[in-house]
Write a protein that holds these residues in place. Structure first.
Motif, PDB file in Angstrom:
ATOM      1  N   GLU A  34     -62.197  42.278  29.528  1.00 44.21           N
ATOM      2  CA  GLU A  34     -62.024  42.732  28.141  1.00 44.21           C
ATOM      3  C   GLU A  34     -61.006  41.843  27.436  1.00 44.21           C
ATOM      4  O   GLU A  34     -59.950  41.541  27.987  1.00 44.21           O
ATOM      5  N   GLY A  35     -61.314  41.414  26.229  1.00 42.00           N
ATOM      6  CA  GLY A  35     -60.382  40.625  25.428  1.00 42.00           C
ATOM      7  C   GLY A  35     -60.256  39.169  25.851  1.00 42.00           C
ATOM      8  O   GLY A  35     -59.404  38.452  25.338  1.00 42.00           O
ATOM      9  N   ALA A  36     -61.099  38.710  26.778  1.00 41.76           N
ATOM     10  CA  ALA A  36     -61.015  37.316  27.239  1.00 41.76           C
ATOM     11  C   ALA A  36     -61.539  36.333  26.200  1.00 41.76           C
ATOM     12  O   ALA A  36     -61.248  35.147  26.256  1.00 41.76           O
ATOM     13  N   SER A  37     -62.324  36.829  25.251  1.00 41.35           N
ATOM     14  CA  SER A  37     -62.872  35.974  24.199  1.00 41.35           C
ATOM     15  C   SER A  37     -62.489  36.526  22.837  1.00 41.35           C
ATOM     16  O   SER A  37     -62.375  37.740  22.661  1.00 41.35           O
ATOM     17  N   ASN A  38     -62.358  35.634  21.871  1.00 47.17           N
ATOM     18  CA  ASN A  38     -62.096  36.069  20.499  1.00 47.17           C
ATOM     19  C   ASN A  38     -63.403  36.231  19.724  1.00 47.17           C
ATOM     20  O   ASN A  38     -63.386  36.396  18.528  1.00 47.17           O
ATOM     21  N   SER A  39     -64.532  36.187  20.439  1.00 43.10           N
ATOM     22  CA  SER A  39     -65.845  36.282  19.798  1.00 43.10           C
ATOM     23  C   SER A  39     -66.694  37.355  20.463  1.00 43.10           C
ATOM     24  O   SER A  39     -66.728  37.456  21.695  1.00 43.10           O
ATOM     25  N   ASP A  40     -67.401  38.140  19.654  1.00 42.77           N
ATOM     26  CA  ASP A  40     -68.365  39.111  20.189  1.00 42.77           C
ATOM     27  C   ASP A  40     -69.609  38.408  20.736  1.00 42.77           C
ATOM     28  O   ASP A  40     -70.479  39.056  21.297  1.00 42.77           O
ATOM     29  N   ARG A  41     -69.687  37.097  20.573  1.00 43.66           N
ATOM     30  CA  ARG A  41     -70.825  36.324  21.072  1.00 43.66           C
ATOM     31  C   ARG A  41     -70.614  35.832  22.511  1.00 43.66           C
ATOM     32  O   ARG A  41     -71.460  35.158  23.065  1.00 43.66           O
ATOM     33  N   ARG A  42     -69.457  36.165  23.113  1.00 46.76           N
ATOM     34  CA  ARG A  42     -69.184  35.771  24.497  1.00 46.76           C
ATOM     35  C   ARG A  42     -68.596  36.958  25.254  1.00 46.76           C
ATOM     36  O   ARG A  42     -67.677  37.618  24.770  1.00 46.76           O
ATOM     37  N   ILE A  43     -69.110  37.214  26.455  1.00 54.22           N
ATOM     38  CA  ILE A  43     -68.572  38.224  27.360  1.00 54.22           C
ATOM     39  C   ILE A  43     -68.254  37.513  28.669  1.00 54.22           C
ATOM     40  O   ILE A  43     -69.100  36.817  29.225  1.00 54.22           O
ATOM     41  N   TRP A  44     -67.044  37.698  29.166  1.00 54.06           N
ATOM     42  CA  TRP A  44     -66.617  37.084  30.432  1.00 54.06           C
ATOM     43  C   TRP A  44     -66.566  38.149  31.518  1.00 54.06           C
ATOM     44  O   TRP A  44     -66.058  39.248  31.307  1.00 54.06           O
ATOM     45  N   ILE A  45     -67.090  37.784  32.685  1.00 50.16           N
ATOM     46  CA  ILE A  45     -67.188  38.691  33.830  1.00 50.16           C
ATOM     47  C   ILE A  45     -66.761  37.914  35.076  1.00 50.16           C
ATOM     48  O   ILE A  45     -67.102  36.741  35.230  1.00 50.16           O
ATOM     49  N   ILE A  46     -66.042  38.577  35.955  1.00 42.98           N
ATOM     50  CA  ILE A  46     -65.812  38.019  37.290  1.00 42.98           C
ATOM     51  C   ILE A  46     -66.755  38.747  38.236  1.00 42.98           C
ATOM     52  O   ILE A  46     -66.826  39.987  38.225  1.00 42.98           O
ATOM     53  N   ILE A  47     -67.490  37.991  39.021  1.00 44.41           N
ATOM     54  CA  ILE A  47     -68.298  38.569  40.094  1.00 44.41           C
ATOM     55  C   ILE A  47     -67.592  38.204  41.392  1.00 44.41           C
ATOM     56  O   ILE A  47     -67.417  37.026  41.703  1.00 44.41           O
TER      57      ILE A  47
END
Length: 186
Positions: A34-47
């Motif tokens: 959550e909050g890793a990007s300043n854009s709603d066009r990117r979601i960051w996930i750790i697997i």
């Protein structure tokens, strides 16, 4: 309850955002940043595959129509910052609708004039940014993802051999969505 997938991402009807579905069976492997990007066009996930002690940093993204150098520079910057903060990271991956035309997705004759081979300045600049970040296209060479015959839905990785298979399936109007069926565990 009862659905095999969970949705993550903004709950909006706007085209200015990205969301993705994750398997409920594998939810314990995912950490949403959550909050890793300043854009709603990117979601960051750790697997994190604990059995193999491997961690993948994954970005689901939806690139602006026509490409946008600043969008991809921000993706690259976020990837670098996050990678520094994640110990023992195995690879960085980015998967989404890029709306750009990479020359590395095709293997055409030298004289080809298609938009992948004769890129505009934005496409060249974005490809340079992605390459400098170490994100290389992993799509099957020449496999179109749009009814126009272009390849704009892409899977990128800092370790291109990591993917055992990438399938293009589920035609949605003009598009075929990229889906990773599996990737190597080490």
């Amino acid at each position: 309850p009862g659905y095999p997938l969970i949705y993550i991402g903004p709950r909006t009807q706007s085209w200015e955002s990205v969301g993705c579905f994750l398997s409920r069976d594998a939810v314990s492997y995912f950490e949403i940043l959550e909050g890793a990007s300043n854009s709603d066009r990117r979601i960051w996930i750790i697997i994190h595959i604990k059995e193999h002690d491997t961690k993948y940093l994954v970005c689901a993204f939806y690139g602006p129509s026509g490409g946008d150098v600043a969008f991809y520079q921000a993706l690259s910057d976020e990837a670098h910052l996050l990678a520094k903060a994640i110990p023992q990271l195995s690879a960085i991956m980015a998967i989404g609708d890029s709306n750009i035309h990479l020359s590395t997705c095709v293997d055409h004759d030298v004289g080809c004039r298609c938009i992948h081979c004769k890129q505009n300045k934005t496409d060249r600049d974005v490809e340079r940014i992605l390459t400098q970040c170490g994100l290389l296209c992993c799509n099957p060479i020449g496999a179109p993802t749009h009814k126009s015959g272009t390849i704009i839905d892409i899977a990128l990785s800092t370790h291109p051999g990591i993917f055992d298979s990438i399938y293009m399936f589920h035609q949605l109007g003009e598009y075929w969505t990229p889906t990773i069926a599996s990737w190597s565990q080490g």
